[in-house]
Motif scaffolding. Structure first.
Motif, PDB file in Angstrom:
ATOM      1  N   TYR A  54      37.230 -38.536-114.355  1.00 52.24           N
ATOM      2  CA  TYR A  54      38.235 -37.885-114.692  1.00 52.24           C
ATOM      3  C   TYR A  54      38.033 -36.702-115.329  1.00 52.24           C
ATOM      4  N   SER A  55      39.062 -35.922-115.575  1.00 56.36           N
ATOM      5  CA  SER A  55      38.891 -34.354-116.303  1.00 56.36           C
ATOM      6  C   SER A  55      39.984 -34.527-117.405  1.00 56.36           C
ATOM      7  N   ALA A  56      39.780 -33.828-118.600  1.00 55.21           N
ATOM      8  CA  ALA A  56      40.759 -34.053-119.534  1.00 55.21           C
ATOM      9  C   ALA A  56      40.621 -32.384-120.093  1.00 55.21           C
ATOM     10  N   LYS A  57      42.105 -31.929-120.518  1.00 48.13           N
ATOM     11  CA  LYS A  57      42.129 -30.781-120.787  1.00 48.13           C
ATOM     12  C   LYS A  57      43.380 -30.724-121.852  1.00 48.13           C
ATOM     13  N   GLN A  58      43.679 -29.600-122.420  1.00 44.92           N
ATOM     14  CA  GLN A  58      44.881 -29.294-123.113  1.00 44.92           C
ATOM     15  C   GLN A  58      46.004 -29.177-122.096  1.00 44.92           C
ATOM     16  N   TYR A  59      47.238 -29.920-122.261  1.00 45.38           N
ATOM     17  CA  TYR A  59      48.334 -29.539-121.346  1.00 45.38           C
ATOM     18  C   TYR A  59      48.630 -28.033-121.372  1.00 45.38           C
ATOM     19  N   GLU A  60      49.086 -27.393-120.443  1.00 45.62           N
ATOM     20  CA  GLU A  60      49.327 -25.898-120.374  1.00 45.62           C
ATOM     21  C   GLU A  60      50.439 -25.784-121.450  1.00 45.62           C
ATOM     22  N   GLY A  61      49.926 -24.729-122.106  1.00 43.09           N
ATOM     23  CA  GLY A  61      50.675 -23.905-123.317  1.00 43.09           C
ATOM     24  C   GLY A  61      50.392 -24.901-124.651  1.00 43.09           C
ATOM     25  N   ARG A  62      49.803 -25.923-124.634  1.00 47.11           N
ATOM     26  CA  ARG A  62      49.465 -26.901-125.685  1.00 47.11           C
ATOM     27  C   ARG A  62      48.288 -26.620-126.474  1.00 47.11           C
ATOM     28  N   LYS A  63      48.074 -25.935-127.458  1.00 44.97           N
ATOM     29  CA  LYS A  63      46.717 -25.335-127.920  1.00 44.97           C
ATOM     30  C   LYS A  63      46.147 -26.053-129.036  1.00 44.97           C
ATOM     31  N   LEU A  64      46.792 -27.171-129.337  1.00 45.93           N
ATOM     32  CA  LEU A  64      46.259 -27.785-130.544  1.00 45.93           C
ATOM     33  C   LEU A  64      45.593 -29.432-130.127  1.00 45.93           C
ATOM     34  N   ASP A 123      44.544 -41.478-107.180  1.00 43.41           N
ATOM     35  CA  ASP A 123      44.623 -40.481-108.046  1.00 43.41           C
ATOM     36  C   ASP A 123      45.468 -41.077-109.354  1.00 43.41           C
ATOM     37  N   VAL A 124      45.057 -40.601-110.495  1.00 34.51           N
ATOM     38  CA  VAL A 124      45.759 -40.844-111.561  1.00 34.51           C
ATOM     39  C   VAL A 124      46.080 -39.795-112.431  1.00 34.51           C
ATOM     40  N   ARG A 125      47.196 -39.576-113.276  1.00 31.54           N
ATOM     41  CA  ARG A 125      47.417 -38.518-113.926  1.00 31.54           C
ATOM     42  C   ARG A 125      48.067 -39.157-115.049  1.00 31.54           C
ATOM     43  N   VAL A 126      47.695 -38.630-116.410  1.00 32.35           N
ATOM     44  CA  VAL A 126      48.581 -39.233-117.692  1.00 32.35           C
ATOM     45  C   VAL A 126      48.654 -38.205-118.586  1.00 32.35           C
ATOM     46  N   PHE A 127      49.726 -38.114-119.532  1.00 30.50           N
ATOM     47  CA  PHE A 127      49.901 -37.084-120.444  1.00 30.50           C
ATOM     48  C   PHE A 127      50.048 -37.958-121.996  1.00 30.50           C
ATOM     49  N   PHE A 128      49.220 -37.397-122.800  1.00 35.36           N
ATOM     50  CA  PHE A 128      49.598 -37.939-124.160  1.00 35.36           C
ATOM     51  C   PHE A 128      48.811 -36.981-125.400  1.00 35.36           C
ATOM     52  N   PRO A 129      49.684 -37.017-126.535  1.00 33.78           N
ATOM     53  CA  PRO A 129      48.987 -36.175-127.408  1.00 33.78           C
ATOM     54  C   PRO A 129      47.681 -36.706-128.137  1.00 33.78           C
ATOM     55  N   SER A 130      47.025 -35.809-128.604  1.00 32.74           N
ATOM     56  CA  SER A 130      45.868 -36.371-129.488  1.00 32.74           C
ATOM     57  C   SER A 130      46.119 -36.705-130.886  1.00 32.74           C
ATOM     58  N   ASP A 131      47.465 -36.076-131.379  1.00 33.36           N
ATOM     59  CA  ASP A 131      47.886 -36.479-132.396  1.00 33.36           C
ATOM     60  C   ASP A 131      49.482 -36.819-132.471  1.00 33.36           C
ATOM     61  N   PRO A 132      49.679 -38.187-132.362  1.00 31.91           N
ATOM     62  CA  PRO A 132      51.135 -38.742-132.207  1.00 31.91           C
ATOM     63  C   PRO A 132      52.204 -38.246-133.083  1.00 31.91           C
ATOM     64  N   ASP A 133      51.611 -37.633-134.478  1.00 33.64           N
ATOM     65  CA  ASP A 133      52.410 -36.837-135.324  1.00 33.64           C
ATOM     66  C   ASP A 133      52.809 -35.453-134.921  1.00 33.64           C
ATOM     67  N   ASP A 134      52.034 -34.825-133.875  1.00 32.41           N
ATOM     68  CA  ASP A 134      52.621 -33.691-133.589  1.00 32.41           C
ATOM     69  C   ASP A 134      52.492 -33.671-131.893  1.00 32.41           C
ATOM     70  N   VAL A 155      45.118 -35.940-118.806  1.00 32.37           N
ATOM     71  CA  VAL A 155      44.145 -36.296-117.825  1.00 32.37           C
ATOM     72  C   VAL A 155      44.363 -36.580-116.459  1.00 32.37           C
ATOM     73  N   THR A 156      43.504 -36.123-115.535  1.00 28.06           N
ATOM     74  CA  THR A 156      43.723 -36.287-114.233  1.00 28.06           C
ATOM     75  C   THR A 156      42.348 -37.095-113.583  1.00 28.06           C
ATOM     76  N   GLY A 157      42.253 -37.934-112.418  1.00 24.52           N
ATOM     77  CA  GLY A 157      41.251 -38.374-112.092  1.00 24.52           C
ATOM     78  C   GLY A 157      41.555 -39.562-110.951  1.00 24.52           C
ATOM     79  N   LYS A 158      40.523 -40.146-110.763  1.00 21.35           N
ATOM     80  CA  LYS A 158      40.520 -41.234-109.610  1.00 21.35           C
ATOM     81  C   LYS A 158      39.916 -42.473-110.308  1.00 21.35           C
ATOM     82  N   ILE A 159      40.703 -43.660-110.037  1.00 23.37           N
ATOM     83  CA  ILE A 159      40.310 -44.929-110.371  1.00 23.37           C
ATOM     84  C   ILE A 159      40.008 -45.332-108.839  1.00 23.37           C
ATOM     85  N   GLY A 160      38.951 -46.744-108.979  1.00 24.56           N
ATOM     86  CA  GLY A 160      38.796 -47.331-107.851  1.00 24.56           C
ATOM     87  C   GLY A 160      37.646 -48.350-108.060  1.00 24.56           C
ATOM     88  N   ILE A 161      37.403 -48.875-106.664  1.00 30.70           N
ATOM     89  CA  ILE A 161      36.449 -50.054-106.550  1.00 30.70           C
ATOM     90  C   ILE A 161      35.394 -49.629-105.571  1.00 30.70           C
TER      91      ILE A 161
END
Length: 286
Positions: free
Chosen positions: A195-205, A152-163, A171-177
């Protein structure tokens, strides 16, 4: 910090949390409060090395890069703990006196982790707080996991690093071989990331469509890039649900060793937003 003599060779039978890890350290630096930890789990003939960062702050996200161990240039939201797994063939884990970079100003502090002999050698050459290049010793060869492997993998990052706060994505999902049966090539494997990608909770932009995914191959880059781009675009657009995969064939031998590689997430201007480990093996035959 735990004494080195107490943690050398520790291999966990069960999944742990940051607070249960073998190298747990609390970091109260400036306005930042977080925990780092790591542990090792047995996976057949291989070992799963896990490094974990837990953000103790109830109000602020934490930007971190834990050199060598991971996570890499990734946010840990308030009160969240974020593990990063690496599959390696070194069965003798040892504590490595690593370093973690934290916050938007890039300040750094020591952070010990359970690592491999390669990790220890690189850390010694580059210094505890030097950016880590992804290199390793020459492969000796082992077997691919016969039933494949996934994590399992999980990662958080902004689509705009200025905000970063309001555009934070999750992003949550699975890596493997998945092994490919042998033959004249000696077999090989498919590397996958679903994977699945979505806005983090409460972050609407946050805008998933503004992000692309790019592979990074620190070793044997020409060989691995040729395999990857045979089946994928140079920069794959992130989507709400998606997958990336490619086949790696053994040209001469079916002796393999885990190899360092990453998927980088980049914004529409090419700026790196975050990264996750890519499941990859290199053949000792070529």
């Amino acid at each position: 910090m735990l004494a080195a003599s107490l943690v050398v060779g520790v291999v966990s039978a069960e999944a742990k949390t940051c607070d249960e890890g073998d190298t747990r350290q609390e970091h109260h630096v400036g306005n930042f409060n977080f925990v780092t930890s790591s542990w090792v789990e047995k996976k057949g003939k291989l070992r799963r090395y896990i490094s974990c960062v837990k953000n103790l702050d109830p109000n602020s996200d934490l930007l971190v890069t834990w050199f060598i161990a991971g996570p890499f240039q990734t946010y840990v939201p308030a009160t969240v703990e974020l593990p990063t797994p690496r599959l390696r063939d070194d069965i003798s884990p040892r504590p490595v006196r690593g370093c973690i970079q934290y916050g938007n100003l890039g300040e750094r502090t020591p952070a010990e982790f359970m690592g491999t002999a390669d990790d220890e050698e690189r850390n010694g050459k580059e210094g505890n707080c030097a950016p880590a290049t992804q290199v390793g010793n020459e492969p000796q060869g082992t077997d691919l996991p016969p039933d494949g492997w996934q994590d399992d993998v999980r990662v958080f990052f902004p689509s705009d690093p200025d905000d970063p706060h309001d555009t934070m994505l999750e992003v949550t999902g699975k890596i493997g071989i998945a092994p490919i049966p042998g033959g004249v090539t000696g077999g090989g494997f498919q590397s996958f990331f679903a994977y699945s990608a979505k806005q983090y909770e409460g972050r609407k932009l946050g805008k998933v469509e503004d992000v692309t995914v790019t592979p990074v191959f620190p070793i044997k880059s020409d060989f691995f890039a040729a395999a990857f781009f045979k089946e994928n675009k140079e920069a794959t657009g992130l989507s709400r649900d998606g997958s990336i995969s490619f086949d790696v064939l053994a040209p001469f031998s079916n002796a393999w060793r885990p190899a360092p590689a990453f998927y980088e997430f980049r914004d529409k201007h090419g700026r790196v937003l975050g990264a996750i480990p890519m499941p990859l093996f290199q053949s000792s035959g070529g």
